[in-house]
Design an enzyme around this catalytic site. Structure first.
Site, PDB file in Angstrom:
ATOM      1  N   SER A   1      11.510  -1.125   1.422  1.00  0.00           N
ATOM      2  CA  SER A   1      11.901  -2.170   0.347  1.00  0.00           C
ATOM      3  C   SER A   1      13.349  -2.758   0.570  1.00  0.00           C
ATOM      4  O   SER A   1      13.716  -3.147   1.154  1.00  0.00           O
ATOM      5  CB  SER A   1      11.605  -2.216  -0.957  1.00  0.00           C
ATOM      6  OG  SER A   1      11.252  -2.877  -1.817  1.00  0.00           O
TER       7      SER A   1
ATOM      8  N   ASP B   1       1.442  -6.760   0.179  1.00  0.00           N
ATOM      9  CA  ASP B   1       2.433  -6.601  -0.557  1.00  0.00           C
ATOM     10  C   ASP B   1       3.152  -7.803  -0.744  1.00  0.00           C
ATOM     11  O   ASP B   1       2.620  -8.336   0.302  1.00  0.00           O
ATOM     12  CB  ASP B   1       2.998  -5.258   0.459  1.00  0.00           C
ATOM     13  CG  ASP B   1       4.838  -5.261   0.461  1.00  0.00           C
ATOM     14  OD1 ASP B   1       5.010  -5.782  -1.041  1.00  0.00           O
ATOM     15  OD2 ASP B   1       5.310  -4.562   0.819  1.00  0.00           O
TER      16      ASP B   1
ATOM     17  N   HIS C   1       2.660  -2.157  -1.815  1.00  0.00           N
ATOM     18  CA  HIS C   1       3.984  -1.158  -1.986  1.00  0.00           C
ATOM     19  C   HIS C   1       3.943   0.020  -2.404  1.00  0.00           C
ATOM     20  O   HIS C   1       3.420  -0.049  -3.257  1.00  0.00           O
ATOM     21  CB  HIS C   1       5.072  -2.650  -2.967  1.00  0.00           C
ATOM     22  CG  HIS C   1       6.424  -2.548  -2.489  1.00  0.00           C
ATOM     23  ND1 HIS C   1       7.612  -2.901  -1.372  1.00  0.00           N
ATOM     24  CD2 HIS C   1       7.270  -1.707  -3.046  1.00  0.00           C
ATOM     25  CE1 HIS C   1       7.972  -2.711  -1.598  1.00  0.00           C
ATOM     26  NE2 HIS C   1       8.527  -2.028  -2.209  1.00  0.00           N
TER      27      HIS C   1
END
Length: 324
Positions: free
Chosen positions: A164, A257, A287
């Site tokens: 991320s 996501d 995610h």
């Protein structure tokens, strides 16, 4: 593809745990405590398995804003000699998280890939906006490259990775390494943030109700960016004018996501620039799946994929065995 049944169950739990107070618009809820509470509850329902390793040590690396906390993991005792190394950068939107949030994943990466892993506790926004986090990440990579013996690392066998926002930092550091003449063995990018535009189809399709809320990440990005140029490659690697010469890459994305499209776009740009890259999308998941193998079978599959890619990148320098 439809949501995996494990994803449906996970999202039902998140919905129950993070529902805003009655009458309050979701964007007005303080996302930080909500996310931390969600993580705590996930840990209660799905206990995290932390692999035992023979060497785990907390260190400090000199950074531009003071000491940077680093947790070093080795699948072999230090006296067994140097290993290849992965500098790993946690997610959390540059605002949340720390070394503890990815401790289990770093242990699995070290054991599976037969390498040392350095888990970086970089400075967080809003107190420390851009480029504090990427500067800290670079400071750790440069320190390991400069003094590999201090960390039990084999010279010339260094990779970066992250998930991320940590994937964003890893990609940015890989470009800095190229520009500064530091060869890296690999970059492992797990559903990375690669742009600041927030305008892809996946942002629109999965912006609400799929775990990573678009409004929350936009808010975090604004806190981190703090008025910086949105096209700065250290902030938006996808906007770098040239990706040629960057380290070979693995890019992992989740179908459901908001970051899916920009991660896959970055993989395509790397390939077009002649960078060896293998991208894999995991269908039906959201995610954070990579860090939650207790919940998602795909998380364990993605970890195995990442481990194989790292072992191949390190070649003969990777340890032959895995820690028990």
């Amino acid at each position: 593809m439809p949501l995996h049944p494990q994803t449906v169950s996970f999202l039902e739990l998140l919905s129950a745990w993070t529902a805003p107070p009655e009458g309050a618009p979701p964007v007005e809820v303080d996302a930080g405590p909500a996310i931390e509470e969600m993580r705590r509850r996930i840990g209660e329902v799905f206990p995290v398995v932390r692999r035992e390793l023979p060497h785990v040590e907390d260190l400090a690396v000199r950074g531009p804003g003071g000491p940077v906390t680093v947790r070093l993991y080795r699948p072999e005792p230090l006296e067994r000699g140097p290993l290849p190394a992965l500098v790993y950068l946690h997610g959390g939107g540059w605002v949340l998280g720390g070394v503890d949030n990815v401790d289990a994943a770093c242990r699995d990466l070290a054991a599976g890939a037969g390498c040392a892993v350095l888990n970086v506790g970089y400075r967080l926004a809003p107190e420390n906006p851009f480029p504090a986090a990427v500067d800290d990440a670079w400071a750790v990579v440069a320190a390991v490259a400069r003094e590999p013996a201090r960390y039990g690392v084999a010279p010339g066998a260094l990779a970066v990775g992250g998930d991320s926002a940590g994937g964003n930092l890893a990609a940015a550091v890989a470009l800095q390494a190229r520009d500064r003449g530091l060869p890296l063995a690999h970059q492992l990018l797990v559903y990375p943030v690669t742009d600041t535009a927030m305008d892809t189809p996946s942002w629109r399709e999965y912006g609400t109700g799929y775990g990573l809320d678009a409004a929350t990440l936009a808010r975090f990005m604004d806190l981190y960016r703090d008025g910086a140029d949105p096209a700065d490659p250290r902030l938006a690697p996808l906007r770098a004018p040239d990706l040629a010469g960057a380290a070979p890459a693995t890019v992992i994305t989740a179908e459901c996501d908001i970051l899916r499209d920009e991660g896959e776009a970055y993989a395509r740009r790397l390939a077009a620039a002649g960078v060896p890259v293998e991208a894999r999308r995991f269908d039906g998941v959201v995610h954070s799946f990579f860090l939650l193998p207790e919940i998602f079978d795909a998380g364990a599959e993605a970890m195995d994929f990442a481990v194989r890619r790292l072992r191949a990148a390190f070649g003969d320098q990777a340890a032959e065995g895995s820690a028990a």
